[in-house]
Design an enzyme around this catalytic site. Structure first.
Site, mmCIF file in Angstrom:
data_model
loop_
_atom_site.group_PDB
_atom_site.id
_atom_site.type_symbol
_atom_site.label_atom_id
_atom_site.label_comp_id
_atom_site.label_asym_id
_atom_site.label_seq_id
_atom_site.Cartn_x
_atom_site.Cartn_y
_atom_site.Cartn_z
ATOM 1 N N HIS A 431 18.953 0.028 31.207
ATOM 2 C CA HIS A 431 19.484 -0.434 30.009
ATOM 3 C C HIS A 431 19.326 -1.601 29.731
ATOM 4 O O HIS A 431 19.413 -1.984 28.778
ATOM 5 C CB HIS A 431 20.679 0.419 29.426
ATOM 6 C CG HIS A 431 21.793 -0.009 28.099
ATOM 7 N ND1 HIS A 431 20.825 0.907 27.034
ATOM 8 C CD2 HIS A 431 21.696 -0.830 27.575
ATOM 9 C CE1 HIS A 431 21.553 0.510 25.716
ATOM 10 N NE2 HIS A 431 22.003 -1.115 26.299
ATOM 11 N N GLU A 432 20.601 -2.373 30.372
ATOM 12 C CA GLU A 432 20.666 -4.458 30.266
ATOM 13 C C GLU A 432 19.515 -4.397 30.327
ATOM 14 O O GLU A 432 18.501 -5.741 29.618
ATOM 15 C CB GLU A 432 21.310 -4.371 31.343
ATOM 16 C CG GLU A 432 22.597 -3.609 30.827
ATOM 17 C CD GLU A 432 23.107 -3.943 30.153
ATOM 18 O OE1 GLU A 432 22.705 -5.214 29.428
ATOM 19 O OE2 GLU A 432 23.891 -3.482 29.454
ATOM 20 N N HIS A 435 16.810 -4.710 27.371
ATOM 21 C CA HIS A 435 16.964 -5.470 26.612
ATOM 22 C C HIS A 435 15.700 -7.036 27.007
ATOM 23 O O HIS A 435 15.381 -7.823 25.922
ATOM 24 C CB HIS A 435 18.050 -5.915 26.606
ATOM 25 C CG HIS A 435 19.736 -5.214 25.527
ATOM 26 N ND1 HIS A 435 18.745 -4.662 24.770
ATOM 27 C CD2 HIS A 435 20.528 -4.397 26.508
ATOM 28 C CE1 HIS A 435 20.009 -4.271 24.270
ATOM 29 N NE2 HIS A 435 20.192 -4.269 25.638
#
Length: 637
Positions: A431-432, A435
């Protein structure tokens, strides 16, 4: 520009407003700014872009442009034909994607000064013609040339930034040292990772007016901010962009095992893909390392939560055997820090290699120290901080422009005893990292601030959840399988979102109209990831599902299965869409990505998935009243 995104600001905000939402959950940690009463959402930049998909580009537009072997010249001539007398400059981050589409970006200028949120992106097809484009150029009245010292002092702008945003920065003795034309570096300050900077730029504000501003850059670790301060009234903050987005042999939870509750650890040998990590994971082509450092990433613990990382502790093995014991019953994080760092290093590198195969390569702005002559700007591996002491119950990723390192900070979570280390949750790590992917591709590698609006920022969170979910589909999963995010670290089987990701409208009732009542980018992102989940399963039902770690491609570079095809189209769509897109535009960019890659072979499946969740052909964006549509274009299926 740079973006900072956090995992756990994620989407728990706004749940109470949903009449049929799940019971309220404990709120994960807020950002330090929100703790001090500063609402960054109030300063978000307006969403201005228009996207024209490939089927709406007039034939006459291409007919008026003289053929050229230089795709940047074709793009430049096209921009001139659209914007008339507007002045602009070519941004240097243009490249040709793996789907054969060239991406060229232009920045509007007024009086030889950049308009920071006025961008024009042109996508040139393999046939040399304009494929699609996005435009957020300012079309109002142009101010006259600046008179010397028409503006306030940049030091005053810095002090206003610190005061208005309540930053932990001492600027009382700040001095401005010239760095370029109306570009300054501040000395005699404290509280920032690097020296603050200020540059004079124009900005289109929420009222569609052109404002002359000081763009003040301050990296205070938890927030890496671009603050636009009115150059006439320096106490007024016009807008804010935050770069931080909140989530050999190696003994690890292997790729596909999301967290300790889903499987066991094992020893993997030389897990890199030499086609995408040509120096392996533990070399940068100039130096070989015997620790968790290489061309793509550098991993270490950061218990102090500080800015330094190079000399922080990381495991070392002269035999290149990164094999360390770990048990979820261990209570002291120091006792398993070697295992934590190794796991984080492994997951981030595996994802780097997968994204490279799917098109996020050096030219597209990926994270590598040595780009080995493949384009893009190097010197930007990802700084991976495990057991970061600056917070708990969260994770975040800071994305600067291509050429500066990304920074991921993984925290300990306190919703269980013992505490849980988020470095062991691959879904959170992916998820991170996503980004970094979405911020580098949207608007181009040189502009990492193109997901700063509420809807575009929400899509940033949604893409991150979607990619993490797609990676961890199980071999036995079907379209009836539901998925959640963060269930292990949060110690809650329902995860950290309002609803599971599901193709059932009973299990997850979100449609495009739901976004009207959602607050916060993480709640908005849950809807976007839900729509993408529908698309994912439509493509899997058509093309099957490849459960291997990496995709296979046909002779035209198209993934042969539905899972990796969906991921590829999402990534290609990011590169096509304009700066700060809305969901209708992002939908169109994904549809266009399919036309560019497959000739439009999957338009029915894509439209059907989007339309099921209200993004059909009649869907319309408005920041306060989105119109949903469940209709398909005539003849698409």
């Amino acid at each position: 520009m740079r973006s900072v995104d956090s995992l756990l600001l994620l989407g728990l905000t706004g749940l109470a407003s949903q009449a049929n939402a799940h019971p309220a959950k404990r709120q994960p940690n807020d950002s330090p700014l929100s703790k001090r009463g500063v609402d960054l959402d109030a300063f978000r930049l307006p969403e201005l872009a228009k996207y024209v998909p490939q089927d709406e580009v007039p034939d006459i537009s291409n007919a008026r442009i003289a053929p050229s072997s230089d795709y940047t010249k074709t793009a430049e001539e096209f921009v001139k034909s659209v914007v008339g007398k507007a002045t602009f400059r070519l941004v240097s981050d243009h490249y040709v994607g793996t789907n054969g589409v060239a991406h060229v970006r232009f920045k509007q200028t007024v009086n030889d000064i950049d308009v920071d949120n006025a961008d024009f992106n042109v996508n040139i097809g393999a046939d040399g013609k304009v494929f699609s484009y996005g435009n957020s150029f300012y079309t109002g009245k142009i101010p006259g040339p600046l008179v010397k010292r028409d503006t306030s002092d940049p030091v005053t702008a810095l002090k206003s930034t610190v005061e208005v945003l309540d930053l932990p920065v001492d600027a009382s003795d700040a001095k401005a040292e010239p760095k370029g034309d109306e570009h300054y570096t501040f000395t005699d300050t404290s509280g920032t990772v690097k020296k603050p900077e200020a540059k004079l730029v124009y900005l289109i504000d929420g009222e569609q007016n052109l404002k002359l501003t000081w763009r003040v850059e301050t990296d205070v670790l938890d927030n890496w901010l671009l603050t636009y301060v009115d150059a006439d009234k320096t106490e007024k903050v016009v807008g804010v962009v935050d770069y931080v987005a909140d989530l050999a042999t190696y003994e690890v939870y292997p790729w596909g095992v999301n967290d300790p509750s889903k499987g066991s650890r094992s020893v993997v040998e030389d897990p890199w893909n030499i086609a995408t990590s040509e120096f392996t994971w533990i070399s940068d082509g100039s130096a070989n390392y015997t620790t968790t450092r290489g061309n793509n990433a550098i991993a270490q613990v950061n218990p102090s939560g500080g800015t330094a990382y190079l000399n922080n502790y990381r495991p070392s093995s002269s035999s290149l055997e990164f094999e360390y014991t770990f048990s979820t019953t261990q209570t002291d994080p120091v006792s398993y820090r070697d295992a934590s760092i190794t796991q984080l290093f492994y997951t981030a590198n595996k994802y780097h290699d997968l994204l490279h195969l799917l098109g996020f390569n050096e030219a597209a702005g990926n994270f590598e120290v040595n780009n080995n002559g493949q384009g893009g700007a190097g010197n930007d591996f990802v700084i991976l901080n495990s057991q970061d002491g600056s917070g708990t119950n969260n994770a975040n990723f800071a994305t600067p422009a291509d050429g500066s390192p990304g920074r991921m900070r993984m925290y300990l979570w306190t919703y269980s005893t013992p505490r849980r280390d988020s470095s062991f949750d691959a879904g959170v790590v992916i998820h991170e990292y996503t980004h970094g992917l979405s911020n580098r591709l949207t608007g181009g590698p040189a502009n990492a601030g193109c997901l700063s609006g509420t809807e575009s920022g929400g899509m940033g969170e949604g893409w991150s959840d979607f990619m993490a979910t797609a990676v961890h589909l199980g071999a036995r999963d079907t379209r009836s399988t539901n998925h959640v995010i963060g269930d292990w670290v949060y110690n809650n089987a329902n995860g950290i979102r309002a609803y599971p990701y599901s193709t059932s409208l009973t299990t997850n009732p979100y449609t495009y109209r739901s976004v009207n009542s959602l607050s916060g980018v993480h709640a908005v992102g849950t809807y976007w990831a839900t729509a993408l989940y529908e698309v994912l399963w439509n493509l899997i039902d058509k093309h099957g599902k490849n459960d291997a770690d990496t995709p296979t491609f046909d002779s035209n570079g198209v993934p042969t299965d539905g899972k990796y095809l969906a991921m590829k189209l999402v990534i290609d769509g990011m590169a096509l869409q304009p700066c700060n897109p809305n969901m209708v535009q992002a939908r169109d960019a994904i549809l266009d990505a399919d036309v560019a890659l497959t000739g439009g072979d999957n338009q029915c499946e894509l439209w059907t998935g989007f339309a099921k969740r209200g993004l059909g052909t009649g869907a319309r964006y408005s920041s306060t009243s989105r119109t949903e549509s469940f209709a398909l274009p005539s003849g698409v299926c």
